[in-house]
Design a protein around this motif. Structure first.
Motif, PDB file in Angstrom:
ATOM      1  N   ASP A  15     -12.771 -70.285  85.019  1.00 60.72           N
ATOM      2  CA  ASP A  15     -14.191 -70.576  84.786  1.00 60.72           C
ATOM      3  C   ASP A  15     -14.690 -71.691  85.696  1.00 60.72           C
ATOM      4  O   ASP A  15     -15.890 -71.975  85.733  1.00 60.72           O
ATOM      5  CB  ASP A  15     -14.411 -70.983  83.323  1.00 60.72           C
ATOM      6  CG  ASP A  15     -14.481 -69.760  82.409  1.00 60.72           C
ATOM      7  OD1 ASP A  15     -15.158 -68.787  82.791  1.00 60.72           O
ATOM      8  OD2 ASP A  15     -13.849 -69.778  81.338  1.00 60.72           O
ATOM      9  N   LYS A  33     -18.565 -63.822  89.217  1.00 63.63           N
ATOM     10  CA  LYS A  33     -17.334 -64.522  88.829  1.00 63.63           C
ATOM     11  C   LYS A  33     -16.198 -63.519  88.725  1.00 63.63           C
ATOM     12  O   LYS A  33     -16.320 -62.516  88.015  1.00 63.63           O
ATOM     13  CB  LYS A  33     -17.528 -65.177  87.447  1.00 63.63           C
ATOM     14  CG  LYS A  33     -18.187 -66.540  87.500  1.00 63.63           C
ATOM     15  CD  LYS A  33     -18.512 -67.031  86.099  1.00 63.63           C
ATOM     16  CE  LYS A  33     -17.255 -67.288  85.278  1.00 63.63           C
ATOM     17  NZ  LYS A  33     -17.596 -67.892  83.971  1.00 63.63           N
ATOM     18  N   TYR A  34     -15.096 -63.797  89.367  1.00 66.77           N
ATOM     19  CA  TYR A  34     -13.945 -62.890  89.249  1.00 66.77           C
ATOM     20  C   TYR A  34     -13.526 -62.752  87.784  1.00 66.77           C
ATOM     21  O   TYR A  34     -13.116 -61.688  87.336  1.00 66.77           O
ATOM     22  CB  TYR A  34     -12.766 -63.406  90.076  1.00 66.77           C
ATOM     23  CG  TYR A  34     -12.974 -63.288  91.567  1.00 66.77           C
ATOM     24  CD1 TYR A  34     -13.317 -62.064  92.138  1.00 66.77           C
ATOM     25  CD2 TYR A  34     -12.814 -64.380  92.413  1.00 66.77           C
ATOM     26  CE1 TYR A  34     -13.512 -61.941  93.500  1.00 66.77           C
ATOM     27  CE2 TYR A  34     -13.008 -64.268  93.782  1.00 66.77           C
ATOM     28  CZ  TYR A  34     -13.350 -63.046  94.326  1.00 66.77           C
ATOM     29  OH  TYR A  34     -13.539 -62.934  95.672  1.00 66.77           O
ATOM     30  N   LYS A  35     -13.657 -63.858  87.031  1.00 67.80           N
ATOM     31  CA  LYS A  35     -13.175 -63.851  85.652  1.00 67.80           C
ATOM     32  C   LYS A  35     -13.934 -62.823  84.798  1.00 67.80           C
ATOM     33  O   LYS A  35     -13.336 -62.156  83.953  1.00 67.80           O
ATOM     34  CB  LYS A  35     -13.307 -65.252  85.044  1.00 67.80           C
ATOM     35  CG  LYS A  35     -12.577 -65.391  83.724  1.00 67.80           C
ATOM     36  CD  LYS A  35     -12.341 -66.851  83.361  1.00 67.80           C
ATOM     37  CE  LYS A  35     -11.448 -66.983  82.147  1.00 67.80           C
ATOM     38  NZ  LYS A  35     -11.946 -66.272  80.956  1.00 67.80           N
ATOM     39  N   THR A  36     -15.224 -62.684  85.059  1.00 75.02           N
ATOM     40  CA  THR A  36     -16.026 -61.707  84.325  1.00 75.02           C
ATOM     41  C   THR A  36     -15.395 -60.319  84.426  1.00 75.02           C
ATOM     42  O   THR A  36     -15.262 -59.601  83.438  1.00 75.02           O
ATOM     43  CB  THR A  36     -17.448 -61.652  84.930  1.00 75.02           C
ATOM     44  OG1 THR A  36     -18.014 -62.956  84.857  1.00 75.02           O
ATOM     45  CG2 THR A  36     -18.326 -60.650  84.214  1.00 75.02           C
ATOM     46  N   ASN A  54     -16.028 -68.842  94.027  1.00 72.39           N
ATOM     47  CA  ASN A  54     -14.941 -68.879  93.043  1.00 72.39           C
ATOM     48  C   ASN A  54     -13.765 -69.760  93.449  1.00 72.39           C
ATOM     49  O   ASN A  54     -13.036 -70.236  92.596  1.00 72.39           O
ATOM     50  CB  ASN A  54     -14.413 -67.460  92.802  1.00 72.39           C
ATOM     51  CG  ASN A  54     -15.340 -66.639  91.929  1.00 72.39           C
ATOM     52  OD1 ASN A  54     -15.182 -66.591  90.717  1.00 72.39           O
ATOM     53  ND2 ASN A  54     -16.340 -65.995  92.540  1.00 72.39           N
ATOM     54  N   THR A  76     -23.096 -70.055  89.730  1.00 72.78           N
ATOM     55  CA  THR A  76     -22.554 -68.746  90.113  1.00 72.78           C
ATOM     56  C   THR A  76     -22.982 -67.687  89.089  1.00 72.78           C
ATOM     57  O   THR A  76     -22.732 -67.852  87.891  1.00 72.78           O
ATOM     58  CB  THR A  76     -21.007 -68.794  90.187  1.00 72.78           C
ATOM     59  OG1 THR A  76     -20.631 -69.743  91.181  1.00 72.78           O
ATOM     60  CG2 THR A  76     -20.412 -67.437  90.531  1.00 72.78           C
ATOM     61  N   THR A 129     -23.025 -64.562  86.627  1.00 75.91           N
ATOM     62  CA  THR A 129     -21.952 -63.945  85.835  1.00 75.91           C
ATOM     63  C   THR A 129     -21.263 -62.820  86.606  1.00 75.91           C
ATOM     64  O   THR A 129     -20.041 -62.716  86.625  1.00 75.91           O
ATOM     65  CB  THR A 129     -22.561 -63.351  84.536  1.00 75.91           C
ATOM     66  OG1 THR A 129     -23.351 -64.364  83.922  1.00 75.91           O
ATOM     67  CG2 THR A 129     -21.492 -62.866  83.589  1.00 75.91           C
ATOM     68  N   VAL A 153     -15.915 -72.462  88.574  1.00 75.04           N
ATOM     69  CA  VAL A 153     -16.532 -71.892  89.768  1.00 75.04           C
ATOM     70  C   VAL A 153     -17.734 -72.744  90.154  1.00 75.04           C
ATOM     71  O   VAL A 153     -18.153 -73.609  89.392  1.00 75.04           O
ATOM     72  CB  VAL A 153     -16.991 -70.426  89.533  1.00 75.04           C
ATOM     73  CG1 VAL A 153     -15.802 -69.547  89.208  1.00 75.04           C
ATOM     74  CG2 VAL A 153     -18.031 -70.344  88.422  1.00 75.04           C
TER      75      VAL A 153
END
Ligand SMILES: *Cc1c(COP(=O)(O)O)cnc(C)c1O
Length: 360
Positions: free
Chosen positions: A214, A225-228, A86, A220, A222, A216
Motif C-alpha cells: 500500500d 496500484k498493483y495491490k488492487t 508503485n 495513485t 486505485t 505507493v
C-alpha cells in the motif's frame, strides 16, 4: 482465404492454430452456448480460463511462487507510470535508455520522482546496447529500469546489467516468451502482449510479492496500484477478458511446441537465416551491432531511400506485409516473432535475393 506473411512489429502475427481454435469456439465456447466475449468475467467458465492461462504461463516461464502474475490493461505504456508510482519508495530510480520505449519510460518517471539516465545508446541511433557491467548505480535508486528487447532498433541485452543489488525492472514486450528467462533476477518483468503473445489490450506484469504494498505514491489511483489487482486475482474490474483467453491459447500452443527452450532454438534458427543473408548481401545490410542483435526484430537498409521504398512496395505486392522500418530508422524491419514460421523467413530471404539481383 489467403494469409500473408505478416512481419509487423505489433500487433503481430499469431499462430494459425490458435486463430482457428478461437474461430471454432466463437459462437459456443465449450458448451456454454456463448462466446468468451459475451461471458461474465465472474462466471465459472471464465475463472477457469484465466486460472489456466496463469498456470500455463507459470509453467512456461518457471515463475516462482513468490511472484504474482497480473493481467492488466493500458498497454505497456501505462506501466511507464505504474512502475514509478508503485516502486519509487525513495523517489529515485535509474534508467538505461536504449531506444524509444526506454526513453518514454524514463521521461514518464520524471513526473513522479528523480529518474537518472545512467547509460544510453542514443549517440548512435540506439544501434547497440551500452556496456552495463559496471554502471554508476545511484545509492538511493529504488530500481534499475531496462527495455530488454528494443523493438524499433532491433537490439537485445545478451547480459542483464549489474544492478549492484538494486531491483531490476524490465520491459520485455517484444521478446516475451521468445526464450527461457530466470525470473528470480528481476523484481518486475512486464510486457504488452500484442508483440509476441496475443491481441492488443492486455499487459502481463510478473512482480515479486514483497513489492506489492500500500506504500505507493500519494494520489495513485486505485486502478494503478498493483495491490488492487493482485488482491483480486486480476479481476478487480472487468479484465480484457477475450484477450486473456487468446493469450491462454498461445501458452498452450507454446507448450505443445516444447516450451521456451525449444522456442529459443527455433527463433535462433529463423534469425540466423536472415542475418546470414544480410551479412553476405551486396545490397542489404543490418543496422545493428552484431553482438547486440535481436532475435525478434531485424532492421535493415539498402543505403538508398528510393530503393528501400521500392523494396517495401514490391515485397508487399509479393505477399510480405509490414516490412517498412520505423520512421526514426528508415529502411526496413522484419519482425519475426514466435508465430512467424521459418517458411516465412526463407521466403523473405529468397525474395530479397531476387530483388538484389534485379537492382544491383
Ligand atoms: C510496443 C512496445 C511498447 C508500447 O506498447 P503499448 O502496449 O502500445 O503501450 C512498449 N515497450 C516495448 C518494448 C514495445 O515494443
Amino acid at each position: 482465404m489467403s494469409r500473408v506473411y505478416n512481419f509487423s512489429a505489433g500487433p503481430a502475427v499469431l499462430p494459425e492454430e490458435v486463430l482457428k481454435e478461437a474461430a471454432a469456439e466463437m459462437l459456443d465456447y465449450n458448451g456454454t452456448g456463448m462466446s468468451v466475449m459475451e461471458m461474465s468475467h465472474r462466471s465459472k467458465a471464465y475463472q477457469e480460463i484465466i486460472d489456466t492461462a496463469e498456470a500455463d504461463l507459470r509453467e512456461l516461464m518457471d515463475i516462482p511462487d513468490n511472484y504474482k502474475v497480473l493481467f492488466l490493461q493500458g498497454g505497456a505504456s501505462l506501466q511507464f507510470a505504474m512502475i514509478p508510482m508503485n516502486l519509487m519508495k525513495h523517489g529515485e530510480a535509474d534508467y538505461i535508455v536504449t531506444g524509444q520505449w526506454a526513453k518514454k519510460a524514463y521521461q514518464e518517471a520524471q513526473k513522479y520522482g528523480k529518474a537518472n539516465k545512467i547509460a544510453s545508446s542514443e549517440d548512435k541511433t540506439f544501434s547497440y546496447i551500452p556496456d552495463v557491467s559496471d554502471l554508476p548505480i545511484s545509492e538511493n535508486a529504488d530500481y534499475v529500469y531496462i527495455c530488454e528487447n528494443n523493438t524499433i532498433y532491433g537490439t537485445k541485452y545478451k547480459e542483464l546489467p549489474d544492478t549492484k543489488g538494486k531491483l531490476l525492472v524490465s520491459d520485455v514486450s517484444s521478446c516475451f516468451l521468445s526464450e527461457p528467462v530466470d525470473v528470480t533476477k528481476y523484481g518486475v518483468i512486464y510486457g504488452g502482449v500484442q508483440k509476441n503473445i496475443g491481441p492488443a489490450g492486455v499487459v502481463i506484469v510478473i512482480i515479486r510479492e514483497d513489492l506489492i504494498t500500500d506504500d505507493v505514491l500519494e494520489g495513485t489511483p486505485t486502478m494503478l496500484k498493483y495491490k488492487t489487482h493482485a488482491d483480486a486475482g486480476s479481476l478487480y474490474n472487468t479484465p480484457p477478458a477475450y484477450g486473456i483467453y487468446i493469450c491462454g491459447k498461445v501458452f498452450k500452443w507454446l507448450k505443445r511446441k516444447g516450451g521456451l527452450a525449444a522456442m529459443k532454438e527455433y527463433n535462433e534458427k529463423k534469425a540466423k537465416i536472415l542475418y546470414d543473408f544480410l551479412d553476405e548481401s551486396r545490397l542489404f545490410k543490418g543496422t545493428v551491432e552484431k553482438k547486440d542483435r535481436s532475435l525478434m526484430n531485424v532492421p535493415f537498409v539498402t543505403g538508398d531511400k528510393e530503393l528501400d521504398a521500392k523494396f517495401v512496395k514490391e515485397s508487399q505486392a509479393a505477399g510480405f506485409e509490414n516490412l517498412k522500418g520505423h520512421r526514426t530508422v528508415g529502411g526496413m524491419r522484419a519482425s519475426i516473432y514466435n508465430a512467424m514460421p521459418i517458411e516465412g523467413v526463407e521466403a523473405l530471404v529468397a525474395f530479397m535475393k531476387k530483388f538484389e539481383e534485379e537492382n544491383l
